[in-house]
Motif scaffolding. Sequence first.
Motif, short mmCIF file in Angstrom:
data_model
loop_
_atom_site.label_atom_id
_atom_site.label_comp_id
_atom_site.label_asym_id
_atom_site.label_seq_id
_atom_site.Cartn_x
_atom_site.Cartn_y
_atom_site.Cartn_z
N ALA A 244 30.24 4.20 47.35
CA ALA A 244 30.91 4.73 46.22
C ALA A 244 31.51 5.94 46.40
CB ALA A 244 29.28 5.44 45.43
N GLY A 245 32.12 6.09 47.53
CA GLY A 245 32.91 7.21 48.09
C GLY A 245 32.40 8.40 48.55
N VAL A 246 31.02 8.37 48.44
CA VAL A 246 30.63 9.79 48.89
C VAL A 246 29.37 9.89 50.00
CG1 VAL A 246 31.01 10.74 46.49
CG2 VAL A 246 28.78 9.42 46.82
N LEU A 247 28.93 8.55 50.12
CA LEU A 247 27.97 8.57 51.13
C LEU A 247 28.49 7.78 52.17
CD1 LEU A 247 24.58 7.53 49.06
CD2 LEU A 247 25.08 9.88 49.77
N PRO A 248 28.05 8.21 53.44
CA PRO A 248 28.33 7.39 54.50
C PRO A 248 27.74 6.00 54.66
CG PRO A 248 26.70 9.07 55.25
CD PRO A 248 27.02 9.11 53.95
N ASN A 249 28.14 4.88 55.06
CA ASN A 249 27.59 3.49 54.64
C ASN A 249 26.82 3.17 55.83
OD1 ASN A 249 26.92 1.01 54.18
ND2 ASN A 249 29.15 0.30 54.45
N THR A 250 25.38 3.84 55.63
CA THR A 250 24.25 3.85 56.40
C THR A 250 23.16 2.91 55.83
OG1 THR A 250 22.91 5.56 56.10
CG2 THR A 250 24.82 5.81 57.86
N ALA A 251 22.38 2.36 56.52
CA ALA A 251 21.42 1.40 55.55
C ALA A 251 20.46 2.44 54.84
CB ALA A 251 20.45 0.59 56.78
N PRO A 252 20.07 3.50 55.37
CA PRO A 252 19.09 4.38 54.45
C PRO A 252 19.96 4.87 53.08
CG PRO A 252 19.10 5.13 56.71
CD PRO A 252 19.98 4.15 56.63
N ASP A 253 21.38 5.06 53.57
CA ASP A 253 22.13 5.82 52.12
C ASP A 253 22.34 4.63 51.28
OD1 ASP A 253 22.57 8.43 52.86
OD2 ASP A 253 23.92 7.99 54.49
N LEU A 254 22.57 3.38 51.52
CA LEU A 254 22.68 2.49 50.87
C LEU A 254 21.43 2.18 49.99
CD1 LEU A 254 24.29 0.14 49.60
CD2 LEU A 254 23.66 -1.57 51.47
N VAL A 255 20.57 2.32 50.71
CA VAL A 255 19.09 2.13 50.04
C VAL A 255 19.05 3.02 48.97
CG1 VAL A 255 16.40 2.15 50.19
CG2 VAL A 255 17.90 0.98 51.94
N LEU A 256 19.40 4.40 49.41
CA LEU A 256 19.29 5.53 48.42
C LEU A 256 20.21 5.39 47.16
CD1 LEU A 256 18.53 8.46 47.86
CD2 LEU A 256 20.71 9.23 48.97
#
Lengths: 124, 195
Positions: free
Chosen positions: A77-89
Motif C-alpha cells: 500500500a506504499g506505506v509498509l515495508p513488504n515483510t510477512a508480518p506487515d502484510l498480515v497487519l
Amino acid sequence: MKRTSFLVLGLSALALGLAGCARPGDQISAALGDPHQGAEIVTRQACGSCHEIPGHQNADGLVGPPLGHLAERSTIAGVLPNTAPDLVLWLRSPQKVVPGNGMPDMGLTERQAEDVAAYLYTLE
Amino acid sequence: MSLSMPARLWLAWLAGLVTAGALGGAGAIVLIYSGLYDTTASTPHVPPVAWAAHTTMRYSTRRRAAQVTAPDHFTAAQVQTGLQEYDEHCVACHGGPATSRAPFAAAMTPTPPYLLDAARKWSPAELYWIVDHGVKMTAMPAWGETEPQDHIWDIVAFLEAMPKMAPADYLRLKAAEHAEPSGNGAPGAGDAAGR
C-alpha cells in the motif's frame, strides 16, 4: 490437526526444496501459513472483484492493484515495508494502516491473514 | 460421403453415439440420486462448474439485456437515491468503498462480489437486468418483484457513479443519508432522498 498441518507444510517445503527452482515467495509462504487455505479465503472474501490475481478464477478486478509478483514488491500500500508480518497487519486492518483507503477491514483472524499472506506470496 | 462409407461403419458409429449418450445420461442420474454431488456452501465450486455457471450467466444476461434501453445519463438525484437504496438492500452482501460486506457474505457460495468494478464489466442495461431479475442459484433476488422500476434505475445510477467516488465521499453521503430521517437534513438533499 496441528501435527498434520505441520507435516503437510514440512512435506510441501521438502517438495519445493527438491524442485530446486522455488519461486521468490515460496520459502516465506511455507513458514507463514497454508497457501491452499489462503486461496480459499481469497475466494470467499471476493478479493478478485477488486484485484487481478493470476491463476485465480474470476479474479479480474481493476479497483485495487494487481497482486501478481507480490513477493517481489518493495512496499505494501506504499506505506509498509513488504515483510510477512506487515502484510498480515495490512490484511487484518487496512483501514487502520491507511484510513479512508478503498480496501475494507474484512475481519480476518490472525491465522486467516497468515494463510492469505502465504497464498499471496506464491503469486507470479 | 454416405456413399463412400459402408453401411456397417455407419451402424457402428451410430451405436457408439447412442451408447455414449446412454452412459452420459445414466451417469447424470447416478450423480443426482446417489447424493454424491456436494451441494454444500461450505465447500467451493469445482472450477469447471464455477466457470460454466458464471459464463452461462454472463451470456444469458448479455442476450436478455439487449431488450433494455438505458437512459443516456443519470442525474445526481438518481445517484443519491440509488445510494440510499444500495445502503438499504445491497451493501450487506456486496459491500462498498472501504465498507466490508456482512460476515455471512463470505459464507455464501458463490460469494457476492464487491461492485466497485461492476460498471466496467457490465453495461447499464445489463446491470438493470441483473438487479431487476436476479440470478438463479446465487441468492441474488429479483428486485423488480419488490421494488418499482425507477428504484432499479437509481441503483444502476449509483453503480455507475460508485467507481468514481472517493471512499470518503461515499461514507459522507451515506452518513448524511442516515442523519436525514431525524428531521432537518441539509437543504436540497431532501428532494433527492425523499420519495
